[in-house]
Structure formats: structure tokens, C-alpha cells
Enzyme design. Structure first.
Site: not given
Length: 177
Positions: A101, A64
């Protein structure tokens, strides 16, 4: 000029939250609806371009960040450098592996063909969470000789340590949640 509050409200309204993606326990912030909205994209592009003014080059992070970075670069009249996920560029490349993460990943930039030496670069991305991706992009650009002046993100998750992970790089976020 749109106020920072109305930009933040627009981002909130056009961000989709996806529970347990890409793994259980992750609350994914999907900016696809924002990018697909002509007014939203224009307002966010203008706000990011204001932050990036003075840059010689805009670096957008896969994927993005590519869209946002290209739009900002067009607005500023600069070029854009796509910071790619590992294995997507032909050699030679500079690469940086980092923690997510939910695992590890690698980012790459071309090792030749683009002279970064001394160029004022602003990194653009969609979301700042733990900071691993942005920190890896920062290190890659520094290794290539760039003068990375700042980073601009659409959304920052304040409960996570992203900002600390990229210190001393100045980061500006359009929406802090």
C-alpha cells in the site's frame, strides 16, 4: 470447537488499531495483543489448523505469519517454511518483488535445501489487505514447485482488493472487517 462468531469476536477484541502507521492514511491492524494472549493464540491456532488440515507443509509469511505458521504446523504435525523478507536468507534464493500500500518489498525462500515439488502447502498470515504480500508468497511457492492448496489469514480487510489479487488461490479468513 469454538464457533466462527466467537473466534471473530475474540480477534476483534484483541486487535489493536494504530492510525497513520507505517505511513499517514494507513490504519494498521496490530495482532500483537492476540498473539500475546494464551487463550487467543490457542483458539486462533486451532481455527487456522482446521483450515490447513491436509497440508504437507505450512508456509508462514515474515513476520507474524512465522508465529502463526509454526503454531499451526505443530498442531498438524507438519514442517513450517518461513517466507522471509528480502536479504535475510543466504543464497541461493527465489525472490519476488511486489507492491505494498505504501511502497515495494521483496519476499524470498531458499532455492535449495527444501524440496517443495508436489508438496501440499497452505500459506498462513495475519492480515490480508491489498494482497501483494500473499500473492508474492503464492508465486514464490509455485516457482519452487509446491502445490499451494490455500491460504488462511486471521483478519481480512474487505474494503481492499486482497482476495482478488491472489485469485485463483482459495483464501479463508477468520475475521472479515
Amino acid at each position: 470447537m469454538t464457533s466462527s462468531r466467537s473466534v471473530a469476536d475474540l480477534i476483534t477484541a484483541l486487535t489493536r488499531e494504530v492510525a497513520d502507521f507505517p505511513e499517514p492514511g494507513i490504519q494498521f491492524k496490530d495482532l500483537t495483543p492476540l498473539l500475546a494472549d494464551a487463550r487467543g493464540l490457542a483458539i486462533v491456532t486451532d481455527a487456522l489448523a482446521e483450515i490447513a488440515s491436509g497440508a504437507d507443509l505450512v508456509a508462514g509469511i515474515d513476520a507474524r505469519g512465522f508465529l502463526l505458521g509454526a503454531a499451526v504446523a505443530l498442531k498438524l504435525g507438519t514442517g513450517v517454511l518461513a517466507i522471509r523478507k528480502g536479504g535475510k536468507l543466504p543464497p541461493p534464493v527465489h525472490s519476488q518483488t511486489y507492491q505494498l500500500e505504501y511502497g515495494t518489498a521483496t519476499l524470498e525462500i531458499p532455492a535449495d535445501g527444501i524440496d517443495l515439488a508436489g508438496r501440499k502447502v497452505v500459506i498462513v498470515d495475519d492480515v490480508l489487505a491489498t494482497g501483494g504480500t500473499l500473492a508474492a508468497a503464492y508465486r514464490l511457492l509455485l516457482a519452487g514447485g509446491a502445490n499451494v492448496t490455500s491460504a488462511a489469514v486471521v483478519l481480512e480487510l474487505s474494503a481492499l482488493p486482497g482476495r482478488a489479487a491472489v485469485a485463483p488461490l482459495p483464501v479463508t479468513s477468520l475475521q472479515l472487517i
